[in-house]
Design an enzyme around this catalytic site. Structure first.
Site, PDB file in Angstrom:
ATOM      1  N   SER A 203       0.843  -1.190   0.000  1.00 43.80           N
ATOM      2  CA  SER A 203       0.000   0.000   0.000  1.00 43.80           C
ATOM      3  C   SER A 203       0.883   1.247   0.000  1.00 43.80           C
ATOM      4  CB  SER A 203      -0.960  -0.036   1.198  1.00 43.80           C
ATOM      5  OG  SER A 203      -2.006   0.884   1.016  1.00 43.80           O
ATOM      6  N   ASP A 435      -8.540  -6.030  -5.087  1.00 46.93           N
ATOM      7  CA  ASP A 435      -8.186  -4.967  -4.137  1.00 46.93           C
ATOM      8  C   ASP A 435      -9.227  -3.849  -4.209  1.00 46.93           C
ATOM      9  OD1 ASP A 435      -6.920  -2.703  -2.830  1.00 46.93           O
ATOM     10  OD2 ASP A 435      -5.025  -3.778  -3.038  1.00 46.93           O
ATOM     11  N   HIS A 473      -7.054  -6.170  -0.473  1.00 47.33           N
ATOM     12  CA  HIS A 473      -6.023  -5.283   0.053  1.00 47.33           C
ATOM     13  C   HIS A 473      -5.482  -5.826   1.370  1.00 47.33           C
ATOM     14  CE1 HIS A 473      -3.959  -1.406  -0.161  1.00 47.33           C
ATOM     15  NE2 HIS A 473      -4.053  -1.373   1.161  1.00 47.33           N
TER      16      HIS A 473
END
Length: 541
Positions: A203, A435, A473
């Site tokens: 991320s 995601d 994610h």
């Protein structure tokens, strides 16, 4: 940078049956007492600081990732040039039985805390020791500011009011400062540099991983970048647009409707790869139309359908966003999120959230909506009372100049990684195809840009990109496929021995299903046999 490939005989003796050098409990921690209050000279850091100091040390013996190990933990501050800027708080964990390698962890969101140095790399394996337990010296920092404990985790952007703190985080200056200071402490503790130094992050940490490869191509021998928010300014503008769309009367689909959408996508696209397993393996082949869920006359009549306003919001979320003006980074848009490609609507907090965006921004709105709110208040307007929904990313008016400047430090979009490759660097790029917070389409875009610059053969010599079907994610909540792969060993073999990954297999860490980890743009297609076994699938285009 020391790139020697000499393997110490002592390390060979320490290698256990698993192949990993154990950081053994009971061994003396390396020179821990000698680090306490040690001054870190400004001269050892290539970017401006006023030096640093070790603030605390301790010898720790205890369980780490399934092993009992002994290590020295050293906390330090790196002092700013601007007296009003916060210090960079960093930590180094130095194991007994060091394997003469080091690993830096990236952060997440707006950072503000030191990552857990006893943790695994992003999408790491559940059946192997974590890096510290393997004997890696691990280190990281808070990226140059400390989060307000009252804020939701990784969602405090208030440091953006200070220019030095902003550059430490957004431009990545804190990364190089932390790396240089950490290697100074490692040399002091062990009497030598690491033979290899790696970086792993997801991320924001994934953007940080690409930042170090772009800005300091000789600083790290290998990099793992997972679900990277590399074009941070571009994504923020899309998030701002989506916040406005979802805040419109009747536009927000609540959790029941999110589940309806998710189940409908799975029903329509799950079997396109040859087997029904709740994983959409070929997102590009999934063409679900949310208008098939339209309520009669387009009005909201309950959880079994979507209103016209909600369909418009879903289409906005999953469609590319373009802005009609130029920004200095050169970015022109963001590709949208794959909510129609098997994304996991069972974890709504990261995607839609459970309540609509508003002013003030609810903590139950989507993570991205809260990220936008903090960005407007502290990065863009530097007015904590500013209504973030009043800034229109399509027509920012007086804020255009500031947006353009921020793009130069937040969009880490240099696709020329040839200096990193020329220095011997290797890069493993990972993203979950489902995601809901950082678009995998964006990572695919960056990968293609790198190939356009370096060429297919040049890119394959140093970079592998894997898109993991069903993974979301950071394995948040209950993804359709919780990805686990020993990317660190794969990277280590590539760097040390020149052996690129061959036929890797990814495991669903929640139920031990396996799939071939296909190099993009390939995806796993079912052939025959046990649908829970990677051997039953073949990578195809």
């Amino acid at each position: 940078m020391n790139r020697t490939k000499t393997v110490l005989a002592a390390v060979l003796v320490l290698v256990g049956a698993s192949g990993f050098p154990p950081a053994t409990a009971g061994q003396a921690a390396p020179a821990c007492a000698g680090l306490d209050q040690l001054r870190i000279p400004a001269s050892v850091m290539s970017l401006p600081t006023t030096g640093g100091r070790v603030t605390a040390t301790s010898v720790v013996t205890g369980p780490v990732g399934g092993r009992t190990i002994t290590y020295c933990q050293a906390d330090a501050d790196i002092f700013p040039v601007d007296p009003a800027a916060p210090a960079i708080k960093m930590r180094v964990d130095l194991p007994a039985g060091w394997n003469r390698k080091a690993l830096m962890f990236g952060g997440g969101g707006y950072d503000g805390t030191i990552p857990d140095l006893t943790a695994n790399v992003p999408f790491g394996p559940a059946d192997q020791p974590v890096p510290l337990a393997r004997g890696y010296a691990t280190f990281a920092s808070d990226s140059g500011h400390q989060q307000n404990p009252a804020s939701p985790p990784s969602l405090d952007g208030s440091f953006g009011m200070n220019d030095e703190a902003l550059l430490n985080f957004a431009a990545g200056d804190a990364l190089k400062k932390t790396r240089d200071a950490s290697l100074f402490l490692i040399r002091h503790a062990y009497g030598t540099n690491p033979a290899e130094t790696y970086f792993a992050g997801g991320s924001t940490g994934g953007r940080e991983a690409l930042t170090v490869a772009q800005r300091w191509p000789t600083a790290f021998d290998g990099v793992i970048s997972a679900y990277p928010a590399w074009n941070n300014l571009a994504e923020v503008l899309d998030l701002g647009y989506l916040a406005q769309v979802l805040s419109r009367p009747g536009a927000f689909p609540g959790p029941e409707k999110q589940t309806l959408l998710y189940d409908s996508v799975i029903q329509a696209c799950d079997g396109l790869d040859g087997v029904r397993d709740h994983v959409v393996s070929n997102p590009a082949g999934c063409h679900f139309d949310p208008r098939t869920l339209r309520c009669p006359d387009g009005a909201d009549t309950g959880a079994i359908c979507l209103s016209d306003a909600q369909i418009a919001a879903v289409l906005a979320l999953s469609s590319p966003f373009r802005w009609p003006y130029r920004v200095a980074s050169g970015e022109t848009g963001y590709p949208g999120f794959p909510f129609l490609s098997g994304a996991d609507m069972r974890t709504p907090f990261l995607g839609f959230g459970t309540t609509a965006p508003a002013d003030p921004m609810p903590v139950t709105s989507g993570y991205g909506m809260q990220y936008w709110d903090q960005w407007v208040k502290y990065f863009l307007t530097r007015d904590p009372d500013h209504d973030s929904l009043a800034v229109d990313p399509r027509d920012p008016g007086k804020w255009l100049g500031r947006i353009s400047y921020l793009s130069t430090i937040e969009d880490r979009n240099n696709a020329d990684l040839r200096p990193f490759a020329a220095a011997g660097g290797k890069l493993i790029l990972l993203h979950g195809a489902a995601d809901e917070l950082v678009s995998p389409r964006s990572t695919s875009d960056y990968y293609q840009r790198v190939r356009d610059v370096a060429g297919p053969r040049g890119t394959d010599a140093f970079l592998r990109y894997y898109l993991v079907p069903g993974a979301n994610h950071a394995n948040f909540g209950t993804p359709a496929f919780a990805a686990g792969w020993d990317s660190l060993s794969a990277l280590d073999h590539w760097v040390e021995k020149g052996q690129s990954p061959v036929d890797p297999v990814v495991t669903d860490v929640n139920d031990d299903r396996t799939r071939p980890l296909c190099a993009y743009p390939e995806w796993p297609r079912y052939r025959a046999g046990d649908p829970d076994s990677a051997s039953s699938f073949v990578c195809t285009r």
